[in-house]
Write a protein that holds these residues in place. Structure first.
Motif, PDB file in Angstrom:
ATOM      1  N   ARG A   1      -0.028  -1.940   1.577  1.00  0.00           N
ATOM      2  CA  ARG A   1      -0.576  -3.204   1.046  1.00  0.00           C
ATOM      3  C   ARG A   1       0.327  -4.402   1.315  1.00  0.00           C
ATOM      4  O   ARG A   1       0.018  -5.518   0.941  1.00  0.00           O
ATOM      5  CB  ARG A   1      -0.826  -3.064  -0.465  1.00  0.00           C
ATOM      6  CG  ARG A   1      -1.966  -2.106  -0.774  1.00  0.00           C
ATOM      7  CD  ARG A   1      -2.014  -1.767  -2.238  1.00  0.00           C
ATOM      8  NE  ARG A   1      -0.786  -1.084  -2.681  1.00  0.00           N
ATOM      9  CZ  ARG A   1      -0.575  -0.656  -3.910  1.00  0.00           C
ATOM     10  NH1 ARG A   1      -1.478  -0.871  -4.846  1.00  0.00           N
ATOM     11  NH2 ARG A   1       0.542  -0.026  -4.229  1.00  0.00           N
ATOM     12  N   GLY A   2       1.454  -4.184   1.941  1.00  0.00           N
ATOM     13  CA  GLY A   2       2.314  -5.312   2.323  1.00  0.00           C
ATOM     14  C   GLY A   2       3.248  -5.738   1.206  1.00  0.00           C
ATOM     15  O   GLY A   2       3.410  -5.036   0.204  1.00  0.00           O
TER      16      GLY A   2
ATOM     17  N   SER B   1      17.508   3.047  -5.289  1.00  0.00           N
ATOM     18  CA  SER B   1      16.608   2.145  -6.018  1.00  0.00           C
ATOM     19  C   SER B   1      16.715   0.726  -5.494  1.00  0.00           C
ATOM     20  O   SER B   1      15.721  -0.006  -5.444  1.00  0.00           O
ATOM     21  CB  SER B   1      16.936   2.147  -7.519  1.00  0.00           C
ATOM     22  OG  SER B   1      16.641   3.398  -8.074  1.00  0.00           O
ATOM     23  N   ASN B   2      17.917   0.327  -5.108  1.00  0.00           N
ATOM     24  CA  ASN B   2      18.067  -1.035  -4.608  1.00  0.00           C
ATOM     25  C   ASN B   2      17.346  -1.187  -3.270  1.00  0.00           C
ATOM     26  O   ASN B   2      16.519  -2.080  -3.085  1.00  0.00           O
ATOM     27  CB  ASN B   2      19.554  -1.373  -4.464  1.00  0.00           C
ATOM     28  CG  ASN B   2      19.790  -2.867  -4.382  1.00  0.00           C
ATOM     29  OD1 ASN B   2      19.251  -3.640  -5.183  1.00  0.00           O
ATOM     30  ND2 ASN B   2      20.555  -3.307  -3.399  1.00  0.00           N
ATOM     31  N   GLN B   3      17.633  -0.279  -2.355  1.00  0.00           N
ATOM     32  CA  GLN B   3      17.006  -0.373  -1.035  1.00  0.00           C
ATOM     33  C   GLN B   3      15.484  -0.261  -1.161  1.00  0.00           C
ATOM     34  O   GLN B   3      14.735  -1.027  -0.555  1.00  0.00           O
ATOM     35  CB  GLN B   3      17.548   0.750  -0.141  1.00  0.00           C
ATOM     36  CG  GLN B   3      17.353   0.527   1.343  1.00  0.00           C
ATOM     37  CD  GLN B   3      18.322  -0.517   1.897  1.00  0.00           C
ATOM     38  OE1 GLN B   3      19.196  -0.995   1.186  1.00  0.00           O
ATOM     39  NE2 GLN B   3      18.154  -0.878   3.146  1.00  0.00           N
ATOM     40  N   GLY B   4      15.051   0.704  -1.955  1.00  0.00           N
ATOM     41  CA  GLY B   4      13.611   0.937  -2.099  1.00  0.00           C
ATOM     42  C   GLY B   4      12.888  -0.255  -2.679  1.00  0.00           C
ATOM     43  O   GLY B   4      11.834  -0.661  -2.181  1.00  0.00           O
ATOM     44  N   ASN B   5      13.446  -0.858  -3.721  1.00  0.00           N
ATOM     45  CA  ASN B   5      12.775  -1.997  -4.350  1.00  0.00           C
ATOM     46  C   ASN B   5      12.766  -3.221  -3.435  1.00  0.00           C
ATOM     47  O   ASN B   5      11.783  -3.947  -3.380  1.00  0.00           O
ATOM     48  CB  ASN B   5      13.437  -2.332  -5.687  1.00  0.00           C
ATOM     49  CG  ASN B   5      12.907  -1.485  -6.825  1.00  0.00           C
ATOM     50  OD1 ASN B   5      11.781  -1.662  -7.282  1.00  0.00           O
ATOM     51  ND2 ASN B   5      13.712  -0.525  -7.279  1.00  0.00           N
ATOM     52  N   TRP B   6      13.864  -3.456  -2.747  1.00  0.00           N
ATOM     53  CA  TRP B   6      13.889  -4.611  -1.828  1.00  0.00           C
ATOM     54  C   TRP B   6      12.882  -4.424  -0.696  1.00  0.00           C
ATOM     55  O   TRP B   6      12.158  -5.351  -0.329  1.00  0.00           O
ATOM     56  CB  TRP B   6      15.304  -4.828  -1.289  1.00  0.00           C
ATOM     57  CG  TRP B   6      16.141  -5.658  -2.221  1.00  0.00           C
ATOM     58  CD1 TRP B   6      17.004  -5.202  -3.171  1.00  0.00           C
ATOM     59  CD2 TRP B   6      16.188  -7.096  -2.308  1.00  0.00           C
ATOM     60  NE1 TRP B   6      17.574  -6.253  -3.841  1.00  0.00           N
ATOM     61  CE2 TRP B   6      17.105  -7.425  -3.335  1.00  0.00           C
ATOM     62  CE3 TRP B   6      15.547  -8.129  -1.629  1.00  0.00           C
ATOM     63  CZ2 TRP B   6      17.387  -8.751  -3.694  1.00  0.00           C
ATOM     64  CZ3 TRP B   6      15.831  -9.450  -1.978  1.00  0.00           C
ATOM     65  CH2 TRP B   6      16.733  -9.739  -3.002  1.00  0.00           C
TER      66      TRP B   6
ATOM     67  N   TYR C   1      10.217  -2.721  -0.774  1.00  0.00           N
ATOM     68  CA  TYR C   1       8.876  -2.796  -1.373  1.00  0.00           C
ATOM     69  C   TYR C   1       8.443  -4.255  -1.517  1.00  0.00           C
ATOM     70  O   TYR C   1       7.340  -4.636  -1.124  1.00  0.00           O
ATOM     71  CB  TYR C   1       8.954  -2.096  -2.731  1.00  0.00           C
ATOM     72  CG  TYR C   1       7.669  -2.031  -3.502  1.00  0.00           C
ATOM     73  CD1 TYR C   1       6.638  -1.177  -3.112  1.00  0.00           C
ATOM     74  CD2 TYR C   1       7.497  -2.789  -4.658  1.00  0.00           C
ATOM     75  CE1 TYR C   1       5.464  -1.106  -3.845  1.00  0.00           C
ATOM     76  CE2 TYR C   1       6.322  -2.717  -5.396  1.00  0.00           C
ATOM     77  CZ  TYR C   1       5.310  -1.871  -4.987  1.00  0.00           C
ATOM     78  OH  TYR C   1       4.150  -1.796  -5.715  1.00  0.00           O
ATOM     79  N   ILE C   2       9.339  -5.067  -2.040  1.00  0.00           N
ATOM     80  CA  ILE C   2       8.979  -6.482  -2.249  1.00  0.00           C
ATOM     81  C   ILE C   2       8.851  -7.196  -0.898  1.00  0.00           C
ATOM     82  O   ILE C   2       7.999  -8.073  -0.705  1.00  0.00           O
ATOM     83  CB  ILE C   2      10.012  -7.163  -3.172  1.00  0.00           C
ATOM     84  CG1 ILE C   2       9.846  -6.593  -4.587  1.00  0.00           C
ATOM     85  CG2 ILE C   2       9.842  -8.684  -3.197  1.00  0.00           C
ATOM     86  CD1 ILE C   2      10.884  -7.014  -5.580  1.00  0.00           C
TER      87      ILE C   2
ATOM     88  N   SER D   1      11.666 -11.727  -4.734  1.00  0.00           N
ATOM     89  CA  SER D   1      10.483 -12.304  -4.090  1.00  0.00           C
ATOM     90  C   SER D   1      10.756 -13.741  -3.644  1.00  0.00           C
ATOM     91  O   SER D   1      10.349 -14.155  -2.556  1.00  0.00           O
ATOM     92  CB  SER D   1       9.316 -12.269  -5.090  1.00  0.00           C
ATOM     93  OG  SER D   1       8.339 -13.206  -4.738  1.00  0.00           O
ATOM     94  N   TYR D   2      11.451 -14.477  -4.464  1.00  0.00           N
ATOM     95  CA  TYR D   2      11.726 -15.889  -4.132  1.00  0.00           C
ATOM     96  C   TYR D   2      12.569 -15.985  -2.855  1.00  0.00           C
ATOM     97  O   TYR D   2      12.283 -16.792  -1.967  1.00  0.00           O
ATOM     98  CB  TYR D   2      12.444 -16.555  -5.305  1.00  0.00           C
ATOM     99  CG  TYR D   2      12.533 -18.061  -5.184  1.00  0.00           C
ATOM    100  CD1 TYR D   2      11.445 -18.867  -5.516  1.00  0.00           C
ATOM    101  CD2 TYR D   2      13.705 -18.676  -4.749  1.00  0.00           C
ATOM    102  CE1 TYR D   2      11.512 -20.253  -5.399  1.00  0.00           C
ATOM    103  CE2 TYR D   2      13.784 -20.056  -4.636  1.00  0.00           C
ATOM    104  CZ  TYR D   2      12.690 -20.837  -4.971  1.00  0.00           C
ATOM    105  OH  TYR D   2      12.769 -22.204  -4.853  1.00  0.00           O
TER     106      TYR D   2
END
Ligand SMILES: Cc1cc2nc3c(=O)[nH]c(=O)nc-3n(C[C@H](O)[C@H](O)[C@H](O)COP(=O)(O)OP(=O)(O)OC[C@H]3O[C@@H](n4cnc5c(N)ncnc54)[C@H](O)[C@@H]3O)c2cc1C
Length: 604
Positions: free
Chosen positions: A571-572, A555-560, A562-563, A527-528
């Motif tokens: 919801r952005g 998981s890496n692509q999906g989480n990045w 998502y954030i 996020s930072y």
């Protein structure tokens, strides 16, 4: 082709138990050749200025391959390790063993799909088996194309349909034998092709004296030298027998060195072995004791000093081998000339990170959350199953929900992910152990939450089935999102843990030093980079890919995404306020202090 030989290509499924793809290969094979390809692309430089895979995951992988080879041998087979791009070495190998059939697991990510397309274009019949998710995609209560946009809706649909994962498959007791190795002119031709593939890899390996990619067709001298290096390098990956199909038509039963050439080969072999071992000793804790062992003895100190020197050498060599400019990376698009001009900065940052990693060495007594250099956290199915059994035998699952947001320690979360990522452990085995635990000790909020998190893992896999390559665009799935910006200096500071925000810097230093970061810190530092520094999420994802011991493409692509707010969630993006996160999760500042200390000592 009418042959009963099947090549089984291990990808991210380095196990013999609950390996559906392997079982299917065995069912159709009279003779089976299990292989793993060391693709130089895995270590190529990214457009962001650092090598694609760092030493943590590489060493964790090496342990898994050793373990896999041992498991295969116990079943009458063995692992053949090839060095080269799969689209080069597998067709050559197939010709050498007289087959055109390759079986492997399906991976629904663009580069992995391109690999299959290239194999098919080379004339191989490739059968893939989907097996990396907990749930069978065919059993979902919706077609993968209609996957809900939000995780909660997905989970609720799965739960209300009462969907249960299939039971894991037991490991076969025996495996089909290796094929006989063809001899004669035709086979010799194919074997040479296979050797050339090895030779191509040679420049990246410690014994550099073989040919180079640029050198074109091999002369007979070059061939002879290549052969020398090939043997050495193959064996440095543990065991000469694993390379036998490429060995002058001999069989793997033929044992060790028999000729002068073989005896001569022993010298570079030993050198290569040393190089690889030295590289592995980048690891903070390899030799000088473990964190339990407390202060080093003077013997241990001497040994530590030896390893530290070796590891400095390895890191230096590794960095000096990096052009760091133009190589591939997960996302499309090459470096611009501006990016090229700026490339030096992240390269320097990357070098410093490697140096820092070395400087971690004196901190071997510090706790690490996933100390993969310890035998009980080593790569491979053996350690994975032992960890799984230990985890569910105790109280940890019951407390999982309450502790999962911890930052430091081996116990706050399950630590299954590195083994899941390399496929040493299947999610179905985790789930079966979870159910057994619940049957014996009762279900709890903690045990439910483990299932919940495993569903997140599946969700990102199914997202790939739904959207494929579109997940790899700069804007992701959000056409309205502005193009991401990239500030190389800010990015380098983030990678190095020198942003000036103590909490962020602590996380980034832990990541580079250990190859591990808690889920909470992954969220906060990602996020930072995206929301506070205005950085490019793809650069962050690439840095995680390089550093994480549990790197997993989905998981890496999906989480990045998502954030970054570039996935499916309407919801952005997700911004985590770093001050609030530090106050909540590191109220006493212990985490910041630990990694700030590393920073100070690393700077000395
Ligand atoms: C920016 C970012 C990048 C990430 N990159 C990866 C990655 O490359 N590889 C990876 O395995 N995980 C990744 N994760 C997810 C998560 O951080 C790790 O799976 C988790 O920290 C692993 O520790 P554990 O096994 O102790 O997890 P536990 O908390 O014990 O969870 C059990 C299992 O559930 C799954 N899981 C838990 N959280 C998630 C999640 N958010 N997404 C997907 N699966 C999850 C994992 O398989 C994990 O092993 C990333 C998260 C973020 C925020």
């Amino acid at each position: 082709m009418g042959s009963d030989v099947v090549i089984f290509w291990f990808r991210s499924d380095l196990r013999v138990g609950d390996n559906l793809a392997l079982a299917e290969a065995c069912a159709s094979a009279g003779r089976l050749l299990p292989v793993y390809c060391h693709d130089p692309a895995a270590d190529a430089p990214t457009r962001w200025g650092f090598a694609r895979r760092g030493p943590h995951r590489r060493a964790f992988l090496e342990a898994a391959l050793d373990d896999l080879d041992a498991a295969l041998r116990a079943r009458g087979s063995a692992l053949l390790e090839l060095h080269g791009a799969p689209c080069e070495v597998l067709p050559a190998l197939a010709r050498a063993v007289g087959t055109d059939v390759v079986v492997c697991e399906a991976i629904a990510a663009p580069e992995e799909e391109d690999e299959l397309a290239a194999l098919r274009a080379a004339g191989l019949r490739v059968r893939t088996v989907w097996q990396s998710s907990l749930l069978d995609p065919a059993a979902l209560p919706f077609a993968p194309a209609r996957l809900p946009k939000v995780f909660t809706a997905f989970r609720q649909a799965v739960e209300s349909a009462g969907l249960q994962p299939p039971a894991p498959l037991p490991a076969a007791q025996t495996l089909p034998p290796w094929p006989d190795l063809a001899t004669g002119a035709e086979a010799a031709h194919h074997l040479r092709a296979c050797r050339r593939s090895y030779k191509d890899e040679t420049p990246a390996l410690p014994c550099r004296s073989g040919g180079s990619r640029e050198s074109g067709g091999a002369t007979s001298d070059a061939d002879a030298e290549a052969e020398h290096c090939i043997r050495a390098c193959r064996r440095s990956y543990k065991d000469e027998t694993s390379a036998l199909p490429c060995r002058s038509g001999g069989s793997r039963e033929s044992g060790g060195a028999t000729s002068d050439a073989d005896a001569e080969a022993e010298r570079p072999i030993r050198a290569c072995r040393r190089s690889y071992k030295d590289e592995a000793s980048v690891l903070p804790c390899r030799s000088g004791g473990s964190r339990e062992s407390g202060g080093a003895t003077s013997d241990a100190d001497a040994e530590a000093e030896h390893h530290l020197r070796a590891c400095r050498r390895s890191c230096k060599d590794e960095m000096s081998a990096l052009p760091c400019r133009s190589g591939g990376s997960r996302e499309s698009g090459g470096a611009t000339s501006d990016a090229d001009a700026e490339a030096e900065r992240p390269i320097r940052a990357c070098r410093r990170s490697y140096k820092d990693e070395v400087s971690v060495f004196p901190y071997r007594a510090e706790p690490a959350s996933f100390p993969w250099w310890r035998p009980d956290f080593a790569g491979g199915e053996g350690a994975a199953l032992a960890h799984l059994a230990g985890y569910f035998a105790g109280e940890r699952p019951r407390h999982y929900k309450a502790t999962r947001n911890g930052l430091s320690g081996v116990d706050f979360s399950s630590k299954f992910s590195p083994w899941l990522a390399q496929g040493a452990l299947s999610p179905r085995r985790v789930f079966a152990a979870l159910r057994r635990h619940e049957a014996a000790q009762g279900a709890s909020e903690g045990s439910y939450w483990l299932w919940f998190e495993l569903l997140w893992r599946d969700y990102f896999r199914f997202l790939h089935l739904q959207h494929g390559r579109r997940l790899y665009r700069a804007r992701g799935l959000n056409a309205a999102a502005p193009p991401p910006a990239h500030d190389p200096a800010a990015f380098a500071a983030w990678c190095e843990g020198r942003t000036g925000h103590a909490f962020i810097d602590a996380g980034m230093r832990e990541l580079a030093a250990t190859g591990w970061l808690s889920n909470r810190m992954r969220q906060v530092v990602a996020s930072y980079l995206i929301h506070d520094l205005g950085g490019d999420w793809r650069a962050g994802a690439a840095w995680f890919e390089a550093q994480l011991v549990d790197y997993d493409v989905y998981s890496n692509q999906g989480n990045w995404l998502y954030i970054a707010g570039r996935g499916t969630d309407p919801r952005g993006g997700r911004r985590f306020d770093p001050d609030r996160q530090a106050a909540t999760h590191d109220a006493d500042g212990a985490y910041r202090t630990r990694w700030a200390e590393l920073d100070r000592r690393g700077a000395d």
